[in-house]
Design an enzyme around this catalytic site. Structure first.
Site, PDB file in Angstrom:
ATOM      1  N   ALA A  13      51.534  27.238  40.203  1.00 18.00           N
ATOM      2  CA  ALA A  13      51.956  26.421  39.062  1.00 18.00           C
ATOM      3  C   ALA A  13      52.750  25.201  39.519  1.00 18.00           C
ATOM      4  O   ALA A  13      52.479  24.069  39.081  1.00 18.00           O
ATOM      5  CB  ALA A  13      52.792  27.257  38.100  1.00 18.00           C
ATOM      6  N   ALA A  35      61.717  28.528  47.357  1.00 21.95           N
ATOM      7  CA  ALA A  35      62.653  29.501  47.942  1.00 21.95           C
ATOM      8  C   ALA A  35      62.238  29.910  49.357  1.00 21.95           C
ATOM      9  O   ALA A  35      63.085  30.083  50.231  1.00 21.95           O
ATOM     10  CB  ALA A  35      62.763  30.732  47.042  1.00 21.95           C
ATOM     11  N   CYS A  44      46.829  35.275  46.482  1.00 22.25           N
ATOM     12  CA  CYS A  44      45.642  36.051  46.065  1.00 22.25           C
ATOM     13  C   CYS A  44      44.831  36.486  47.284  1.00 22.25           C
ATOM     14  O   CYS A  44      44.052  37.438  47.215  1.00 22.25           O
ATOM     15  CB  CYS A  44      44.737  35.222  45.160  1.00 22.25           C
ATOM     16  SG  CYS A  44      45.565  34.529  43.733  1.00 22.25           S
ATOM     17  N   ASP A 283      53.166  32.270  36.090  1.00 18.66           N
ATOM     18  CA  ASP A 283      53.474  33.671  35.806  1.00 18.66           C
ATOM     19  C   ASP A 283      54.834  33.881  35.151  1.00 18.66           C
ATOM     20  O   ASP A 283      55.159  34.999  34.762  1.00 18.66           O
ATOM     21  CB  ASP A 283      53.429  34.491  37.107  1.00 18.66           C
ATOM     22  CG  ASP A 283      52.005  34.777  37.555  1.00 18.66           C
ATOM     23  OD1 ASP A 283      51.073  34.189  36.981  1.00 18.66           O
ATOM     24  OD2 ASP A 283      51.834  35.587  38.483  1.00 18.66           O
ATOM     25  N   TYR A 428      16.749  29.246  36.206  1.00 12.31           N
ATOM     26  CA  TYR A 428      15.938  30.389  36.647  1.00 12.31           C
ATOM     27  C   TYR A 428      15.142  30.065  37.899  1.00 12.31           C
ATOM     28  O   TYR A 428      14.475  29.030  37.962  1.00 12.31           O
ATOM     29  CB  TYR A 428      14.957  30.799  35.530  1.00 12.31           C
ATOM     30  CG  TYR A 428      13.829  31.690  36.033  1.00 12.31           C
ATOM     31  CD1 TYR A 428      14.099  32.899  36.685  1.00 12.31           C
ATOM     32  CD2 TYR A 428      12.496  31.318  35.853  1.00 12.31           C
ATOM     33  CE1 TYR A 428      13.063  33.708  37.144  1.00 12.31           C
ATOM     34  CE2 TYR A 428      11.452  32.127  36.311  1.00 12.31           C
ATOM     35  CZ  TYR A 428      11.751  33.326  36.965  1.00 12.31           C
ATOM     36  OH  TYR A 428      10.738  34.116  37.420  1.00 12.31           O
ATOM     37  N   TRP A 436      14.871  35.133  31.343  1.00 13.99           N
ATOM     38  CA  TRP A 436      16.033  35.340  30.471  1.00 13.99           C
ATOM     39  C   TRP A 436      17.108  35.894  31.383  1.00 13.99           C
ATOM     40  O   TRP A 436      16.982  37.024  31.883  1.00 13.99           O
ATOM     41  CB  TRP A 436      15.735  36.371  29.377  1.00 13.99           C
ATOM     42  CG  TRP A 436      14.794  35.899  28.319  1.00 13.99           C
ATOM     43  CD1 TRP A 436      13.502  36.287  28.142  1.00 13.99           C
ATOM     44  CD2 TRP A 436      15.085  34.969  27.266  1.00 13.99           C
ATOM     45  NE1 TRP A 436      12.966  35.652  27.061  1.00 13.99           N
ATOM     46  CE2 TRP A 436      13.916  34.828  26.500  1.00 13.99           C
ATOM     47  CE3 TRP A 436      16.212  34.225  26.908  1.00 13.99           C
ATOM     48  CZ2 TRP A 436      13.839  33.987  25.394  1.00 13.99           C
ATOM     49  CZ3 TRP A 436      16.137  33.388  25.813  1.00 13.99           C
ATOM     50  CH2 TRP A 436      14.961  33.271  25.061  1.00 13.99           C
TER      51      TRP A 436
HETATM   52  C1  LIG Z   1      47.951  40.301  46.134  1.00  9.39           C
HETATM   53  C2  LIG Z   1      47.689  39.397  44.981  1.00  9.39           C
HETATM   54  C3  LIG Z   1      46.381  39.089  44.644  1.00  9.39           C
HETATM   55  C4  LIG Z   1      46.124  38.259  43.551  1.00  9.39           C
HETATM   56  N1  LIG Z   1      44.831  37.949  43.249  1.00  9.39           N
HETATM   57  C5  LIG Z   1      44.554  37.124  42.216  1.00  9.39           C
HETATM   58  C6  LIG Z   1      43.230  36.754  41.922  1.00  9.39           C
HETATM   59  O1  LIG Z   1      42.289  37.185  42.602  1.00  9.39           O
HETATM   60  N2  LIG Z   1      43.011  35.915  40.886  1.00  9.39           N
HETATM   61  C7  LIG Z   1      44.033  35.419  40.112  1.00  9.39           C
HETATM   62  O2  LIG Z   1      43.781  34.639  39.190  1.00  9.39           O
HETATM   63  N3  LIG Z   1      45.331  35.743  40.390  1.00  9.39           N
HETATM   64  C8  LIG Z   1      45.602  36.581  41.411  1.00  9.39           C
HETATM   65  N4  LIG Z   1      46.903  36.910  41.707  1.00  9.39           N
HETATM   66  C9  LIG Z   1      47.982  36.382  40.851  1.00  9.39           C
HETATM   67  C10 LIG Z   1      48.378  34.992  41.295  1.00  9.39           C
HETATM   68  O3  LIG Z   1      48.690  35.002  42.650  1.00  9.39           O
HETATM   69  C11 LIG Z   1      49.547  34.522  40.466  1.00  9.39           C
HETATM   70  O4  LIG Z   1      49.141  34.495  39.123  1.00  9.39           O
HETATM   71  C12 LIG Z   1      50.017  33.144  40.901  1.00  9.39           C
HETATM   72  O5  LIG Z   1      50.488  33.161  42.221  1.00  9.39           O
HETATM   73  C13 LIG Z   1      51.119  32.641  39.982  1.00  9.39           C
HETATM   74  O6  LIG Z   1      51.565  31.435  40.457  1.00  9.39           O
HETATM   75  P1  LIG Z   1      53.007  30.874  40.079  1.00  9.39           P
HETATM   76  O7  LIG Z   1      53.121  29.540  40.720  1.00  9.39           O
HETATM   77  O8  LIG Z   1      53.223  30.981  38.612  1.00  9.39           O
HETATM   78  O9  LIG Z   1      54.046  31.902  40.697  1.00  9.39           O
HETATM   79  P2  LIG Z   1      54.289  32.556  42.133  1.00  9.39           P
HETATM   80  O10 LIG Z   1      53.029  32.562  42.926  1.00  9.39           O
HETATM   81  O11 LIG Z   1      54.972  33.834  41.868  1.00  9.39           O
HETATM   82  O12 LIG Z   1      55.276  31.551  42.850  1.00  9.39           O
HETATM   83  C14 LIG Z   1      56.603  31.400  42.447  1.00  9.39           C
HETATM   84  C15 LIG Z   1      57.221  30.313  43.292  1.00  9.39           C
HETATM   85  O13 LIG Z   1      58.540  30.102  42.849  1.00  9.39           O
HETATM   86  C16 LIG Z   1      59.433  30.124  43.963  1.00  9.39           C
HETATM   87  N5  LIG Z   1      60.737  30.469  43.404  1.00  9.39           N
HETATM   88  C17 LIG Z   1      61.045  31.485  42.560  1.00  9.39           C
HETATM   89  N6  LIG Z   1      62.329  31.419  42.205  1.00  9.39           N
HETATM   90  C18 LIG Z   1      62.848  30.324  42.812  1.00  9.39           C
HETATM   91  C19 LIG Z   1      64.114  29.702  42.832  1.00  9.39           C
HETATM   92  N7  LIG Z   1      65.140  30.182  42.127  1.00  9.39           N
HETATM   93  N8  LIG Z   1      64.276  28.584  43.578  1.00  9.39           N
HETATM   94  C20 LIG Z   1      63.252  28.074  44.281  1.00  9.39           C
HETATM   95  N9  LIG Z   1      62.026  28.609  44.307  1.00  9.39           N
HETATM   96  C21 LIG Z   1      61.825  29.711  43.567  1.00  9.39           C
HETATM   97  C22 LIG Z   1      58.781  31.078  44.927  1.00  9.39           C
HETATM   98  O14 LIG Z   1      59.256  30.900  46.238  1.00  9.39           O
HETATM   99  C23 LIG Z   1      57.328  30.631  44.775  1.00  9.39           C
HETATM  100  O15 LIG Z   1      57.104  29.453  45.510  1.00  9.39           O
HETATM  101  C24 LIG Z   1      47.200  37.736  42.796  1.00  9.39           C
HETATM  102  C25 LIG Z   1      48.512  38.042  43.138  1.00  9.39           C
HETATM  103  C26 LIG Z   1      48.764  38.868  44.225  1.00  9.39           C
HETATM  104  C27 LIG Z   1      50.176  39.182  44.596  1.00  9.39           C
END
Ligand SMILES: Cc1cc2nc3c(=O)[nH]c(=O)nc-3n(C[C@H](O)[C@H](O)[C@H](O)COP(=O)(O)OP(=O)(O)OC[C@H]3O[C@@H](n4cnc5c(N)ncnc54)[C@H](O)[C@@H]3O)c2cc1C
Length: 457
Positions: A13, A35, A44, A283, A428, A436
């Protein structure tokens, strides 16, 4: 002075927001506080690296840090945001040495993601018990595998991460028991399809136990004993807990940001929070459910990228709107792929629709061409209106399950009827599909079933 966008979190994100902000309004200065030291890593991909299919963890980077910085984005790695003052519009961040500084902003985006949910299980804190979320979790598990050479593992949780990790550990030669508290694995698809996934796991030697809620993990010498009701016990040298996630929203809450379901940050479809100039994505937020037309918590990387892009654009003056989620998801388990999108029968009924669900088998391509596989397809539509509501597919990994789920998702996104989907001009050629396509065979089976019942389309 240039306007300043500050982004907290450098994963799907946060980096999507930064890239989009730079693209639409290069007049803004963009800083991302991360962080850890792994910005824009594809977590993922962790199961595939841990399973040994991808040799080098560095290859999991969507983009290298220097490529991100070359686009004019400042990365503050190893810095954790501790407090946000929305009145002064500053964030206090602390580096790994404990040094603190205040960073001013004009707009702020929370992309703080999620953390693993900790189920009510005794003994989660001991050596040999792992959660998997960030790169650091992956390194800890890799080190334990290398140093302790465990021969067996229990995976707690039969969702997509539990399934991927069961496969990864089997790839590494471990005996794996997977324990799921629901009656079926992969509860995002209906039990008949979950049963196929379970068969696939069993076929590769996994011991799959369903209907058991793990209650405790105890060390007995070299082993961990995972125990549940009615005398359930499974012994292993490693336990991986994969029972979902919860939003990491404490920092935002302390700054006065409102939350909703599961404590996720409440945002508009512009990804705006209730606090002026503060956006959030990924997330850590509630998601607009496009079909139900209400908020849900659906933490996925696919969604985090899209929301981040919207948040980044709007944070620098844009007017973007998040299209909403359909819960479209796909997972590969050995040779099998399971995908789903939209509503299943029970959820559709709860939402006030009059659903009809039809399950059938259809070939992925012409049987006379080598390598054809049967797809197991379930389609759900509304009897009253003929509107498509959802679909689930399980099939071989070469059978284009995910792209077929995506065809359903595209139809759902555009509120198509099942009949209209049957009319779409899909491609196809015998090695790849049938005249189909399986998607349309399923649509037609649904229509036929409906005609024989109450549906008139
Ligand atoms: C093993 C695994 C497999 C996955 N497979 C899939 C898949 O196949 N398909 C799919 O769609 N999704 C999958 N996901 C889910 C997907 O990885 C997450 O939905 C996605 O990473 C969310 O991204 P995000 O940026 O919201 O958060 P996150 O990836 O959780 O990143 C959060 C970020 O915030 C930082 N942070 C948090 N708090 C602070 C703070 N106070 N100060 C500074 N930095 C901070 C962290 O260091 C990190 O950089 C998987 C997840 C895992 C763990």
């Amino acid at each position: 002075m240039m306007a300043r966008l500050l982004i907290i979190g450098g994963s799907d994100a946060g980096i999507s927001a930064a890239l989009r902000a730079r693209e639409v309004n290069p007049a803004w200065e963009v800083t991302v506080v991360v962080a850890d030291r792994y910005p824009n890593y594809s977590i993922c991909g962790l199961p595939f690296w841990l399973g040994g299919e991808i040799p080098d963890w560095r290859d999991l980077a969507h983009r290298k840090a220097e490529d991100i910085e070359a686009l004019g984005i400042d990365l503050l790695l190893g810095h954790t945001a501790r407090t946000i003052d929305p009145t002064a519009k500053t964030a206090r961040v602390v580096d790994e040495a404990g040094r603190s500084k205040h960073i001013p902003y004009d707009s702020l985006v929370f992309g703080t993601g999620a953390v693993p949910a900790r189920p009510p299980v005794e003994g989660l804190e001991q050596e040999g018990v792992f959660f998997l979320r960030m790169m650091g979790d992956g390194f800890a598990l890799r080190d334990y595998l290398a140093e302790q050479s465990p021969a067996s593992a229990v995976v707690v949780g039969g969702g997509y991460i539990g399934l991927e990790m069961a496969e990864a550990l089997i790839h590494r030669g471990l005996r794996v028991t997977l324990v799921e508290h629901l009656p079926s694995v992969l509860a995002t698809v209906d039990p008949p399809l979950g049963a196929l996934v379970r068969e696939g796991l069993n076929g590769h030697g996994a011991n799959v136990v369903t209907g058991v809620a793990v209650a405790s993990i105890d060390r007995q010498g070299h082993h961990l004993v995972v125990a549940g009701p009615e005398g359930f016990q499974a012994k292993a040298e490693l336990v991986l807990v994969a029972t979902g996630v919860r939003p990491n929203a404490d920092l935002a809450i302390a700054a006065g940001v409102e939350t909703g379901q599961w404590g996720a940050i409440r945002v508009s479809r512009a990804m705006e929070t209730n606090v002026p100039h503060v956006y959030a994505a990924g997330d850590c937020v509630e998601t607009h459910d496009r079909l139900m037309e209400r908020n849900a918590y659906v933490p996925l990387g696919s969604t985090a990228h899209k929301q981040g892009r919207v948040a980044g654009e709007n944070a620098v003056g844009g007017q973007a709107t998040f299209g909403g989620t359909l819960g479209t998801q796909v997972v590969k388990v050995f040779e099998m792929v399971a995908g789903r999108t939209g509503l299943r029968d029970d959820k559709a009924r709860e939402a006030g629709f009059d659903p009809l669900t039809v399950q059938l088998e259809a070939w992925d391509h012409k049987v006379y061409y080598p390598g054809a596989h049967k797809l197991h397809v379930r389609v759900t539509g509304d009897r009253q209106t003929g509107r498509l509501l959802g679909a689930q597919i399980v099939g071989h990994r070469t059978a284009e399950v995910s792209k077929r789920v995506d065809v359903f998702a595209t139809a759902l996104f555009n509120q198509m009827t099942v009949r209209a989907l049957s009319d779409v001009d899909l491609s196809y050629t015998p090695p790849l599909s049938t005249p189909w396509d399986a998607v349309q065979v399923a649509a037609q089976a649904w229509m036929k079933c409906g005609r024989e019942g109450t549906l008139e389309t």
